[in-house]
Design an enzyme around this catalytic site. Structure first.
Site, PDB file in Angstrom:
ATOM      1  CG  ASP A  68      -1.063   0.168   8.306  1.00 20.85           C
ATOM      2  OD1 ASP A  68      -1.672   1.349   8.648  1.00 20.85           O
ATOM      3  OD2 ASP A  68       0.263   0.110   8.007  1.00 20.85           O
TER       4      ASP A  68
ATOM      5  N   PRO B 124       9.557  -4.402   0.561  1.00 22.05           N
ATOM      6  CG  PRO B 124      11.041  -2.635  -0.397  1.00 22.05           C
ATOM      7  CD  PRO B 124       9.792  -3.489  -0.532  1.00 22.05           C
TER       8      PRO B 124
ATOM      9  CE  LYS C  79       0.830   1.474   4.525  1.00 21.57           C
ATOM     10  NZ  LYS C  79       1.399   2.509   4.940  1.00 21.57           N
TER      11      LYS C  79
ATOM     12  CB  ALA D 141       9.872  -0.054   3.015  1.00 21.57           C
ATOM     13  N   GLY D 142       7.139   1.514   5.015  1.00 26.97           N
ATOM     14  CA  GLY D 142       6.158   2.287   4.929  1.00 26.97           C
ATOM     15  C   GLY D 142       5.053   1.862   4.005  1.00 26.97           C
ATOM     16  CG  LEU D 143       6.339   0.458   0.773  1.00 27.74           C
ATOM     17  CD1 LEU D 143       7.256  -0.540  -0.429  1.00 27.74           C
ATOM     18  CD2 LEU D 143       5.565   1.363  -0.138  1.00 27.74           C
ATOM     19  N   GLY D 144       3.548  -1.484   4.176  1.00 29.57           N
ATOM     20  CA  GLY D 144       2.562  -2.195   4.834  1.00 29.57           C
ATOM     21  C   GLY D 144       2.785  -3.484   4.551  1.00 29.57           C
ATOM     22  N   GLY D 145       4.256  -3.971   4.315  1.00 31.54           N
ATOM     23  CA  GLY D 145       4.414  -5.554   4.050  1.00 31.54           C
ATOM     24  C   GLY D 145       3.813  -6.550   5.032  1.00 31.54           C
ATOM     25  N   GLY D 146       4.199  -6.419   6.310  1.00 27.97           N
ATOM     26  CA  GLY D 146       3.825  -7.252   7.277  1.00 27.97           C
ATOM     27  C   GLY D 146       2.249  -7.282   7.415  1.00 27.97           C
ATOM     28  CB  SER D 147      -0.278  -4.523   7.865  1.00 23.32           C
ATOM     29  OG  SER D 147       0.582  -4.023   8.980  1.00 23.32           O
TER      30      SER D 147
END
Length: 301
Positions: free
Chosen positions: A147, A105, A10, A108-114
């Site tokens: 998130d 990444p 995201k 990184a502010g991209l919500g990967g884990g969420s």
């Protein structure tokens, strides 16, 4: 039965921090846009009732001349926690092994884990025929991460509270909206940036920004979307990591119509109206900034 699911990253197109809560979290007002970049999660049954997440290997980020170590601890990973939460609720004793193939990444502010956790919640709700409603999944997701409720929808949404209040946004086709994602290989802890936030720094009204953004999304107008981009946390992160400010500057110089840091960083994105423009910026940004950078051209979904 083995299945593979995609968990999409995201971007925060708008992020205003509206205050600190008694529970230590912050209330926010944000617009979240899912994008075409995704992790893959391969889910398979395993004997017994153990649920675990493993990683395929360390991962490389395109443009960075080093391998990123993926220190995945299954017990604390959000995918494991999401699956165990549903298994407990459903009184399900099925063992699961989840193979996580990272492309987003980390930190990184991209919500990967969420987004990984949200994708697992949605998938297992269907696989196990649990019949949980959207509201049920939001409540479960919010117990795991702020998130996650927004990412459960897979749609462009407006978010308030600490992330649990989610509203769909009217969006035109995303075919004419492209993003150039740039990250210098820095992992930023969300708690670190939020802990330094001072609400006194952003007292001005941002209603105009938000209105421009929402209208731009509804019309599919990149120029208007660019006018509405805003992130309260950006100033703090750029002050701590000056290279992020240089990335933003160079994205705009290379032709991006707007640029913003996503979430608490460290990914900065530029926005364009065509894939060709985005590819051209992505090709030139590393040389312009003067250091190796991870870059990825993506579209909204």
């Amino acid at each position: 039965m083995k299945t593979t699911i995609k968990a999409h990253a995201k971007l925060n197109l708008f992020l205003k921090v509206t205050g600190r809560r008694p529970d230590g979290y912050h209330n926010i007002h944000s617009v979240i846009q899912p994008i075409s970049l995704f992790d893959e999660i391969e889910i398979d049954d395993m004997p017994g009732n153990r649920i675990e997440t493993i990683s395929s290997s360390d991962y490389t980020l395109n443009g960075l001349p080093w391998v990123e170590p993926l220190r995945l601890e299954s017990e604390h990973n959000l995918t494991t926690r999401a699956a165990r939460l549903l298994a407990k609720l459903a009184k399900c004793n099925t063992g699961l092994k989840m193979l996580l193939k990272k492309k987003i990444p980390i930190a990184a502010g991209l919500g990967g884990g969420s987004t990984d956790a949200a994708c697992v919640l949605n998938h297992l709700n269907e696989l196990w025929n649990l019949g949980l409603t959207t509201a049920d999944l939001f409540e479960l997701g919010a117990s795991l991460g702020c998130d996650i409720p927004a990412l459960l929808t897979g749609k462009t949404v407006e978010v308030e509270g600490k992330g649990e209040i989610v509203k769909r946004v009217n969006v035109a086709s995303m075919n004419s909206i492209w993003f150039v994602l740039v990250n210098p290989g820095i992992s930023v802890m969300t708690s670190d940036i939020y802990s330094k936030f001072d609400s006194g720094l952003t007292q001005k009204s941002l209603l105009t920004n938000l209105s421009d953004l929402l209208l731009g999304l509804e019309k599919g107008c990149v120029a208007q979307i660019s006018k509405g981009l805003h992130n309260d946390l950006e100033r703090l992160a750029l002050r701590k990591y000056p290279i992020l400010a240089r990335i933003k500057e160079k994205l705009l110089e290379l032709g991006a119509l707007g640029s913003l840091m996503s979430g608490s960083g460290a990914t900065v994105f530029g926005i364009t109206a065509t894939r060709c423009e985005a590819d051209k910026i992505a090709t030139g940004v590393s040389d312009a900034v003067g250091c190796p950078l991870w870059t990825e051209v993506v579209s909204g979904i």
